[in-house]
Design a protein around this motif. Structure first.
Motif, PDB file in Angstrom:
ATOM      1  N   LEU A  55      -5.607   9.162 -11.343  1.00  0.00           N
ATOM      2  CA  LEU A  55      -4.447   8.517 -11.978  1.00  0.00           C
ATOM      3  C   LEU A  55      -4.520   6.993 -11.792  1.00  0.00           C
ATOM      4  CD1 LEU A  55      -1.781   9.232 -13.434  1.00  0.00           C
ATOM      5  CD2 LEU A  55      -0.672   9.252 -11.196  1.00  0.00           C
ATOM      6  N   ALA A  56      -4.914   6.569 -10.576  1.00  0.00           N
ATOM      7  CA  ALA A  56      -5.017   5.131 -10.297  1.00  0.00           C
ATOM      8  C   ALA A  56      -6.075   4.496 -11.190  1.00  0.00           C
ATOM      9  CB  ALA A  56      -5.355   4.914  -8.823  1.00  0.00           C
ATOM     10  N   MET A 109       4.636   4.801  -6.088  1.00  0.00           N
ATOM     11  CA  MET A 109       4.631   4.573  -7.534  1.00  0.00           C
ATOM     12  C   MET A 109       3.745   5.602  -8.239  1.00  0.00           C
ATOM     13  SD  MET A 109       3.120   1.215  -9.467  1.00  0.00           S
ATOM     14  CE  MET A 109       1.421   1.634  -9.081  1.00  0.00           C
ATOM     15  N   LEU A 110       2.543   5.857  -7.685  1.00  0.00           N
ATOM     16  CA  LEU A 110       1.633   6.813  -8.336  1.00  0.00           C
ATOM     17  C   LEU A 110       2.250   8.203  -8.343  1.00  0.00           C
ATOM     18  CD1 LEU A 110      -1.846   5.652  -6.927  1.00  0.00           C
ATOM     19  CD2 LEU A 110      -1.001   5.361  -9.262  1.00  0.00           C
ATOM     20  N   GLU A 111       2.928   8.534  -7.240  1.00  0.00           N
ATOM     21  CA  GLU A 111       3.556   9.867  -7.203  1.00  0.00           C
ATOM     22  C   GLU A 111       4.675   9.960  -8.226  1.00  0.00           C
ATOM     23  OE1 GLU A 111       4.235  10.232  -3.054  1.00  0.00           O
ATOM     24  OE2 GLU A 111       2.434  11.469  -2.775  1.00  0.00           O
ATOM     25  N   GLU A 112       5.397   8.847  -8.371  1.00  0.00           N
ATOM     26  CA  GLU A 112       6.494   8.825  -9.340  1.00  0.00           C
ATOM     27  C   GLU A 112       5.942   8.926 -10.767  1.00  0.00           C
ATOM     28  OE1 GLU A 112       9.363   5.743  -8.068  1.00  0.00           O
ATOM     29  OE2 GLU A 112       9.718   5.554 -10.239  1.00  0.00           O
ATOM     30  N   ASN A 127       0.835  -1.220   0.000  1.00  0.00           N
ATOM     31  CA  ASN A 127       0.000   0.000   0.000  1.00  0.00           C
ATOM     32  C   ASN A 127       0.867   1.268   0.000  1.00  0.00           C
ATOM     33  OD1 ASN A 127       0.759  -0.206   2.697  1.00  0.00           O
ATOM     34  ND2 ASN A 127      -1.303  -0.684   3.445  1.00  0.00           N
ATOM     35  N   GLU A 128       1.965   1.212   0.754  1.00  0.00           N
ATOM     36  CA  GLU A 128       2.898   2.359   0.766  1.00  0.00           C
ATOM     37  C   GLU A 128       3.581   2.476  -0.606  1.00  0.00           C
ATOM     38  OE1 GLU A 128       5.625   2.282   4.115  1.00  0.00           O
ATOM     39  OE2 GLU A 128       6.876   3.843   3.223  1.00  0.00           O
ATOM     40  N   LYS A 155       0.228  10.880 -18.743  1.00  0.00           N
ATOM     41  CA  LYS A 155       1.055  10.668 -19.951  1.00  0.00           C
ATOM     42  C   LYS A 155       2.249   9.746 -19.665  1.00  0.00           C
ATOM     43  CE  LYS A 155       3.707  15.071 -20.048  1.00  0.00           C
ATOM     44  NZ  LYS A 155       4.589  14.745 -18.961  1.00  0.00           N
ATOM     45  N   ASN A 156       2.587   9.557 -18.394  1.00  0.00           N
ATOM     46  CA  ASN A 156       3.712   8.659 -18.068  1.00  0.00           C
ATOM     47  C   ASN A 156       3.284   7.208 -17.820  1.00  0.00           C
ATOM     48  OD1 ASN A 156       5.410  10.853 -18.156  1.00  0.00           O
ATOM     49  ND2 ASN A 156       5.157  11.311 -15.967  1.00  0.00           N
TER      50      ASN A 156
END
Ligand code: CMC
Length: 425
Positions: free
Chosen positions: A336-337, A271-274, A265-266, A279-280
């Motif tokens: 994004l998720a 990963m989402l922040e990265e 979960n962390e 577009k990425n």
């Protein structure tokens, strides 16, 4: 137990009867105890993917159909209509509590919330940068010294006291671990709040928002048990040696922390922040598919669920509600998720391997909306799972068939050789 005629035929034509143990739901299990003496070979099952390590009456998972039931009740139903305290009773005792039982259990847990001062001192002694999961493990490791009335696995009263103490204290410990990471002292529990509301209060010292408390309670219910997962199997394995139950929980906590298990979960939020923006997504999906890259889509895939993880579906719904109701302005990662999920689910790599979002994919977004830092996501999972760990530990110690966990191996090391003194090497 019935012998339905299952047999294993060895290379030399030796036929070994395999007793079949019938399940109530799902796959039966074949007893392999007769195989090594008859064939000279062990079963080889890396990751125990085909091994039933015990019998259990607590939780049922059907990975093909996406079913999760606690003591026969759909987790979905419990998440919507029950609460964490009631589910804790159910998992420990096998039946839903009567009104009087629920009341007295709730009061007992509330009365046990305050930790022994030595436990809080151990947390406060952790270095400032220590991860709260480390602090929780340390706190659990101190408990055998301060709660001797829970030490005897063979005594039903000790087992009951241990499980209630553990469930009540683990929230206090996690909140104190969080406070330590921000350089603040622990906040004493309140007895007038329910389990999740008190947990939020002990972390933030403010009157908890009822929407946030209800969302957290639901997450705790959905994390409460998941049959023989890595951390629960670790609790059973450690506990099978007869070690103090709090030490067995500490072992479970450590196993949970890994990114392939509760630490996911962390890792999902990182990963989402990265990834940052839609577009990425393509680049990260391509990396996850590349066999030469160790990167995996965190929050995707499951050993057992091959259609969908029912917990993820419920959590995605709560996520939507919480973000709307709390109006935290943290919907960016949720969007994004959703985009990442959609892209991955239409990709043949994920379709062919039957990789779907798991329980950890959306839970971090809710925790974030509740104001928790990412390092507190896995401790939340640990709080919920403490119920499952204690229920399994109690079940194991009341099962006359249970033995110390001691697997064998397929040896691939050197054959016998003579020692050469160092001066001759
Ligand atoms: N991203 C990309 N590829 C994946 C992923 C993923 N998340 N998960 C599995 N695969 C691929 C894997 O590379 C393998 O491909 P190939 O057949 O080409 O070698 C195939 O799918 C099967 O994977 P596996 O590693 O053999 O499956 P497993 O059952 O041993 O592992 C898992 C299950 C959950 C550890 C794994 O799916 C994973 O690492 N997922 C990411 C971490 C995660 O979200 N963990 C939380 C699990 S749910 C909550 C909990 O249990 O605590």
């Amino acid at each position: 137990m019935t012998d339905s005629g299952d047999r294993l035929v060895s290379r030399d034509g030796h036929s070994v009867p395999l007793a079949r143990r019938n399940s109530v739901l799902g796959a039966d299990a074949l007893e392999l105890t007769a195989v090594p003496p008859a064939t000279g070979a062990y079963s080889y099952d890396p990751g125990y993917a085909s091994t039933a390590s015990c019998t259990s009456r607590i939780t049922y998972v059907d990975g093909e159909k996406g079913v999760l039931m606690y003591r026969g009740y759909a987790a979905d139903d419990l998440a919507r209509h029950s609460n964490f305290t009631e589910v804790s009773w159910l998992l420990l005792n096998g039946e839903l509590p009567s009104h009087a039982e629920l009341q007295s259990f709730s009061e007992e847990l509330a009365g046990l919330r305050a930790c022994a001062p030595e436990v809080l001192e151990a947390i406060a002694a952790m270095p400032a940068g220590a991860h709260p999961m480390s602090a929780m493990t340390v706190a659990l490791s101190v408990m055998p010294a301060v709660y001797p009335e829970c030490a005897n696995p063979g005594d039903a009263d000790h087992r009951r006291r241990f499980s209630h103490r553990a469930i009540a204290n683990v929230a206090t410990v996690a909140a104190a671990a969080y406070r330590n990471t921000i350089g603040e002292t622990a906040i004493a529990p309140r007895h007038d709040l329910d389990y999740a509301a008190n947990l939020l209060y002990m972390m933030f010292g403010e009157e908890p928002n009822p929407v946030a408390a209800r969302a957290l309670d639901t997450l705790l219910v959905l994390h409460a048990d998941h049959e023989q997962n890595c951390s629960t199997s670790t609790v059973r394995m450690a506990g099978s040696s007869g070690v103090n139950p709090f030490s067995a929980l500490a072992a479970g906590c450590i196993a949970l922390w890994g990114p392939a298990h509760g630490g996911a979960n962390e890792a999902v939020i990182k990963m989402l922040e990265e990834i940052g923006t839609s577009k990425n997504i393509g680049e990260y999906v391509a990396r996850a598919k590349d066999p030469g890259d160790s990167f995996r889509l965190m929050g995707f895939g499951h050993r057992v669920y091959k259609n969908f993880d029912p917990r993820a579906t419920i959590i995605r719904g709560i996520c939507h509600e919480v973000l709307q109701e709390l109006k935290t302005g943290k919907g960016r990662l949720f969007t994004l998720a959703r985009q990442l999920e959609e892209i991955a689910l239409s990709d043949n790599y994920f379709k062919d391997r039957r990789l779907y979002p798991n329980v950890d994919f959306y839970s971090g977004i809710i925790y974030r909306a509740l104001g928790l830092p990412a390092t507190m996501f896995t401790p939340m999972f640990a709080i919920g799972r403490t119920v499952g760990w204690t229920a399994h530990w109690c079940e194991m110690h009341s099962d006359p068939e249970s033995r110390i966990g001691r697997p064998r191996q397929l040896y691939l090391g050197p054959t016998a050789r003579s020692y050469t003194p160092v001066e001759k090497r």
